[in-house]
Write a protein that holds these residues in place. Structure first.
Motif, PDB file in Angstrom:
ATOM      1  N   PHE A  27       0.825  -1.213   0.000  1.00 62.59           N
ATOM      2  CA  PHE A  27       0.000   0.000   0.000  1.00 62.59           C
ATOM      3  C   PHE A  27       0.861   1.266   0.000  1.00 62.59           C
ATOM      4  O   PHE A  27       0.486   2.275  -0.598  1.00 62.59           O
ATOM      5  CB  PHE A  27      -0.941   0.008   1.203  1.00 62.59           C
ATOM      6  N   ALA A  28       2.012   1.214   0.680  1.00 60.70           N
ATOM      7  CA  ALA A  28       2.911   2.368   0.700  1.00 60.70           C
ATOM      8  C   ALA A  28       3.426   2.672  -0.704  1.00 60.70           C
ATOM      9  O   ALA A  28       3.423   3.826  -1.146  1.00 60.70           O
ATOM     10  CB  ALA A  28       4.084   2.113   1.650  1.00 60.70           C
ATOM     11  N   VAL A  29       3.863   1.631  -1.408  1.00 67.09           N
ATOM     12  CA  VAL A  29       4.329   1.802  -2.785  1.00 67.09           C
ATOM     13  C   VAL A  29       3.203   2.368  -3.651  1.00 67.09           C
ATOM     14  O   VAL A  29       3.410   3.284  -4.462  1.00 67.09           O
ATOM     15  CB  VAL A  29       4.827   0.466  -3.361  1.00 67.09           C
ATOM     16  N   GLY A  30       1.996   1.837  -3.463  1.00 65.37           N
ATOM     17  CA  GLY A  30       0.855   2.305  -4.239  1.00 65.37           C
ATOM     18  C   GLY A  30       0.526   3.762  -3.991  1.00 65.37           C
ATOM     19  O   GLY A  30       0.285   4.530  -4.935  1.00 65.37           O
ATOM     20  N   ASN A  31       0.553   4.188  -2.733  1.00 65.55           N
ATOM     21  CA  ASN A  31       0.211   5.577  -2.412  1.00 65.55           C
ATOM     22  C   ASN A  31       1.241   6.559  -2.955  1.00 65.55           C
ATOM     23  O   ASN A  31       0.895   7.643  -3.431  1.00 65.55           O
ATOM     24  CB  ASN A  31       0.071   5.748  -0.904  1.00 65.55           C
ATOM     25  N   VAL A  32       2.521   6.202  -2.866  1.00 64.80           N
ATOM     26  CA  VAL A  32       3.561   7.077  -3.412  1.00 64.80           C
ATOM     27  C   VAL A  32       3.378   7.214  -4.922  1.00 64.80           C
ATOM     28  O   VAL A  32       3.469   8.312  -5.485  1.00 64.80           O
ATOM     29  CB  VAL A  32       4.965   6.523  -3.078  1.00 64.80           C
ATOM     30  N   ALA A  33       3.103   6.110  -5.604  1.00 63.86           N
ATOM     31  CA  ALA A  33       2.896   6.147  -7.057  1.00 63.86           C
ATOM     32  C   ALA A  33       1.655   6.968  -7.411  1.00 63.86           C
ATOM     33  O   ALA A  33       1.656   7.724  -8.391  1.00 63.86           O
ATOM     34  CB  ALA A  33       2.770   4.724  -7.595  1.00 63.86           C
ATOM     35  N   ARG A  34       0.597   6.844  -6.617  1.00 63.43           N
ATOM     36  CA  ARG A  34      -0.642   7.578  -6.912  1.00 63.43           C
ATOM     37  C   ARG A  34      -0.437   9.078  -6.774  1.00 63.43           C
ATOM     38  O   ARG A  34      -0.918   9.863  -7.598  1.00 63.43           O
ATOM     39  CB  ARG A  34      -1.752   7.097  -5.974  1.00 63.43           C
ATOM     40  N   ARG A  35       0.266   9.481  -5.717  1.00 62.46           N
ATOM     41  CA  ARG A  35       0.548  10.904  -5.535  1.00 62.46           C
ATOM     42  C   ARG A  35       1.386  11.423  -6.699  1.00 62.46           C
ATOM     43  O   ARG A  35       1.155  12.524  -7.207  1.00 62.46           O
ATOM     44  CB  ARG A  35       1.281  11.111  -4.202  1.00 62.46           C
ATOM     45  N   TRP A  36       2.334  10.631  -7.144  1.00 58.35           N
ATOM     46  CA  TRP A  36       3.179  10.996  -8.286  1.00 58.35           C
ATOM     47  C   TRP A  36       2.335  11.119  -9.555  1.00 58.35           C
ATOM     48  O   TRP A  36       2.451  12.094 -10.306  1.00 58.35           O
ATOM     49  CB  TRP A  36       4.264   9.931  -8.455  1.00 58.35           C
ATOM     50  N   GLY A  37       1.461  10.159  -9.795  1.00 57.73           N
ATOM     51  CA  GLY A  37       0.631  10.209 -10.985  1.00 57.73           C
ATOM     52  C   GLY A  37      -0.354  11.363 -10.975  1.00 57.73           C
ATOM     53  O   GLY A  37      -0.569  12.024 -12.002  1.00 57.73           O
TER      54      GLY A  37
END
Length: 303
Positions: A169-179
């Motif tokens: 989930f941490a990896v996912g949230n960082v990627a989502r904020r980036w996107g």
């Protein structure tokens, strides 16, 4: 924790905390009645993907029209890792250690987000953040030693399952904020891509391992997981909307969402008395994990 963000951002981040504090409780009931993590993951993502696709057809004239392939790839990757793998792990953790324990361990995800920021982005490790890591680790230790959670018992090694979910989930949230920072996708488009990618990944996994792990489960479990999917669709859209705002920093949003275990404790105590034990050790561990998560993510704001 810095609460200087506008009220709409705070409310959009706090709403998922309440909703994701409740869903593990009803999911635990369904898992204990014959459901399994793979069935739960697929049902939830199928329901919320359907909700998002219908919403796009109704509320947007040209969905996905102005989104670059790079942005699509970011959200698709976040869906495959942060949603598909994350949900499989958290449902498995819920089944093994109980809703209250797994929800608390999941709040350790800022620890992994910080590790990514320090290791790959070169961000400094502040004193409050370091203190938060210590508090969070102590909280996990207290949870491990606490006589609570699933009444059938569990081992310290079982905590690795929800801990893996926290990492995903941490990896996912960082990627989502980036996107979302690219600003060429609306929150609804972004979350739809995220969940559809998760649906494809889960479907491929089930096709490879066999449909028997999803079919022939108690009918009521499908209904419970479908309700969880509806709640999750609202919670995810709320989180994506918060992340899409200029003031929607991870340092503000993640600590608020990480308070969900506090609600899970209350809901578990009310509705899962025959399945779980909410001991004083569990309460203490949850409070320490939530406090540590707040310090890790919002540490620099406390200076």
């Amino acid at each position: 924790m810095d609460l200087s963000a506008p009220l709409p951002v705070l409310l959009l981040a706090f709403a998922p905390a309440v909703m994701w504090g409740f869903t593990p409780v009803i999911e635990k009931r369904a898992l204990s009645a014959g459901g399994n993590p793979i069935q739960a993951s697929l049902t939830v993502v199928l329901v919320d993907s359907t909700v998002y696709l219908v919403a796009l057809a109704v509320f947007q004239n040209d969905p996905f029209g102005g989104i670059s392939l790079g942005t699509v790839a970011i959200f698709a990757g976040a869906g495959a890792v942060g949603t598909a793998l994350g949900r499989l792990a958290i449902f498995a953790g819920n089944a093994r250690v109980g809703a209250s324990i797994s929800s608390a361990v999941l709040s350790a995800r800022p620890l992994f987000a910080t590790a990514l920021a320090v290791g790959f982005l070169g961000e400094p490790l502040s004193v409050p953040t370091a203190a938060g890591i210590v508090v969070l680790v102590v909280g996990l230790g207290v949870l491990s030693a606490a006589k609570g959670g699933d009444l059938q018992g569990w081992t310290t090694r079982d905590l690795l399952v929800p801990l893996a979910a926290a990492a995903f989930f941490a990896v996912g949230n960082v990627a989502r904020r980036w996107g979302l920072s690219a600003a060429d996708a609306t929150p609804l488009e972004a979350v739809a891509i995220n969940e559809f990618a998760a649906l494809v990944a889960l479907s491929a996994y089930i096709a490879y391992t066999g449909r028997s792990r999803v079919l022939n489960r108690p009918r009521r479990s499908y209904l419970v997981f479908a309700v969880s999917g509806l709640i999750t669709s609202v919670a995810l859209l709320s989180m994506f909307t918060a992340l899409s705002m200029p003031e929607g920093r991870i340092a503000v949003i993640d600590p608020l969402i990480a308070t969900s275990p506090l609600f899970t404790i209350v809901f578990s105590w009310v509705w899962l008395g025959d399945l779980e034990r909410v001991s004083r050790g569990v309460v203490a561990g949850v409070v320490l994990v939530v406090l540590g998560a707040a310090l890790v993510t919002g540490g620099p704001a406390l200076l």
